[in-house]
Design an enzyme around this catalytic site. Sequence first.
Site, PDB file in Angstrom:
ATOM      1  N   LYS A  86      -5.028  -3.136   0.730  1.00  0.00           N
ATOM      2  CA  LYS A  86      -3.445  -3.646   0.743  1.00  0.00           C
ATOM      3  C   LYS A  86      -2.639  -3.882   2.270  1.00  0.00           C
ATOM      4  O   LYS A  86      -1.459  -4.480   1.863  1.00  0.00           O
ATOM      5  CB  LYS A  86      -2.985  -2.561   0.332  1.00  0.00           C
ATOM      6  CG  LYS A  86      -3.383  -2.328  -1.408  1.00  0.00           C
ATOM      7  CD  LYS A  86      -2.294  -2.720  -2.200  1.00  0.00           C
ATOM      8  CE  LYS A  86      -3.566  -2.612  -3.506  1.00  0.00           C
ATOM      9  NZ  LYS A  86      -2.127  -3.320  -4.995  1.00  0.00           N
ATOM     10  N   ASP A 134       2.093   3.599  -4.895  1.00  0.00           N
ATOM     11  CA  ASP A 134       1.421   4.451  -5.134  1.00  0.00           C
ATOM     12  C   ASP A 134       1.135   5.099  -4.287  1.00  0.00           C
ATOM     13  O   ASP A 134       0.289   6.189  -4.154  1.00  0.00           O
ATOM     14  CB  ASP A 134       0.334   4.718  -5.943  1.00  0.00           C
ATOM     15  CG  ASP A 134      -0.344   3.381  -6.719  1.00  0.00           C
ATOM     16  OD1 ASP A 134      -0.823   3.011  -5.735  1.00  0.00           O
ATOM     17  OD2 ASP A 134      -0.041   2.998  -7.996  1.00  0.00           O
TER      18      ASP A 134
HETATM   19  C1  PLP Z   1      -7.383   2.007  -3.251  1.00  0.00           C
HETATM   20  C2  PLP Z   1      -6.949   0.941  -4.188  1.00  0.00           C
HETATM   21  N1  PLP Z   1      -7.401  -0.052  -4.533  1.00  0.00           N
HETATM   22  C3  PLP Z   1      -7.418  -0.426  -5.941  1.00  0.00           C
HETATM   23  C4  PLP Z   1      -6.128  -0.823  -6.271  1.00  0.00           C
HETATM   24  C5  PLP Z   1      -5.547  -2.002  -6.927  1.00  0.00           C
HETATM   25  O1  PLP Z   1      -4.863  -3.181  -7.094  1.00  0.00           O
HETATM   26  P1  PLP Z   1      -4.208  -3.861  -8.380  1.00  0.00           P
HETATM   27  O2  PLP Z   1      -3.986  -2.835  -8.277  1.00  0.00           O
HETATM   28  O3  PLP Z   1      -3.186  -5.730  -7.452  1.00  0.00           O
HETATM   29  O4  PLP Z   1      -5.074  -3.805  -9.979  1.00  0.00           O
HETATM   30  C6  PLP Z   1      -5.259  -0.716  -5.832  1.00  0.00           C
HETATM   31  C7  PLP Z   1      -3.344  -0.273  -5.677  1.00  0.00           C
HETATM   32  O5  PLP Z   1      -2.662   0.074  -5.350  1.00  0.00           O
HETATM   33  C8  PLP Z   1      -5.390   0.591  -4.534  1.00  0.00           C
HETATM   34  O6  PLP Z   1      -4.626   1.177  -3.736  1.00  0.00           O
END
Ligand code: PLP
Length: 410
Positions: A86, A134
């Site tokens: 992210k 989150d």
């Molecule tokens: C560690 C991690 N993996 C995957 C995701 C999923 O990403 P998205 O919300 O763009 O589908 C998030 C989303 O916050 C995340 O923090």
Amino acid sequence: MNLSPFDHALTTYHKNSRAIPGEAFPDSLQWVLGDADCTLARKVIEGWDGYQITPLHSLDKLAGEIGIGHLYYKDESSRFGLGSFKALGGAYAVLRLLAKEISGVIGKPVSDTEIGDGTYAEVASRLTVVTATDGNHGRSVAWGARKFGCRCKIYIHAKVSKQRAQAMTDLGAEVIRVSGNYDASVHQVATDAATNNWFVVSDTSYAGYEDLPRQVMAGYSVMTSEIIEQLQQHAPLTHVFVQGGVGGLAGAVCGQLWREFGRQRPRFTVVEPERADCLFQSALRGRPTVVDIKKETMMAGLSCGEVSPLAWNILDTGCDDFMTVSDDLVAPSMRQLSCGGDDPAIVAGESAVAGLAGLLAARRSPKLTGALGLDENSRVLVIGTEGATDPEIYRSIVGRSAAEILVNDL
Ligand SMILES: Cc1ncc(COP(=O)(O)O)c(C=O)c1O
């Protein structure tokens, strides 16, 4: 190694009848993830202090154990010291926003370099960015705000852990906790931003708000570009398993592989927690569908009940298969990766392992294996999207800290 939890894993599976695997990336999707946006994101992000290509591990032992040809793990735990992929999205969108807004204030175009070197620090310091999170996206936005000198407010919901909140406070953001779940915090941000003239930098899109989520996805595309280069000397991938929250990550990865490999693109599977399966439900109905999250999944980053319509544009026809996995596969997957031995020891947080968990469960189920077309020649990519972003939770699940795991692997 004990993979028994995967033997009778609770999974659901849906083959996407709307997918168009034999077709090139449609021109009609260029606006979602286009060449110009991705190229600019790469050029800019590569120039940031601390930029490093993250490792792509080849987990040969695990691949052998589950009877596939190759298993590649893109390890995002070290990305810009923020612990997740992210870091590429939110911070980059903050920069794009500031470039636009500061130009508007001073009445002429400003360059990214000028924003980075503080030429317009005084103007930037009067602007406030805000987002719901989150954890990981908010951390990226807070980091971007500090880097480029604007103010930052982060809304978190009732269940976001104290350590994840603290990480954003440490980056100088004001963290505001609201009641309800992630989707409630997204709505609260939209309302408060409109009242206070703050700028929303969200990783999810909604009606009338698509430009910055598009830049967030362009930021994520840097990771996929790295993967494509890292795999250049290897036989092409056959399968990709990526976890889904709102779908921004999956949409960005799917879209870029589709752009790059066209009709030869790998088969793409989105894996979600069964408690937050908005993409799965959207696929079942053939349109973005809201799910009411009744109980939070331990995969905090994936706990989203509303898809990003922007990302859905790609996943609707670009994603071949949708799966859900239950929370009881998370701890065994994290421990599996931490083991080390012949494969490298990897620190993977709760939201990092859903894609891998989906693959491991699928290999234990002849029915799923058949449905997904997996076999001993499959060359599979999974993305370890975060490290120990909450060190206490990580230790409580794995039994050792991230540092202990990495030291033992030396
Ligand atoms: C560690 C991690 N993996 C995957 C995701 C999923 O990403 P998205 O919300 O763009 O589908 C998030 C989303 O916050 C995340 O923090």
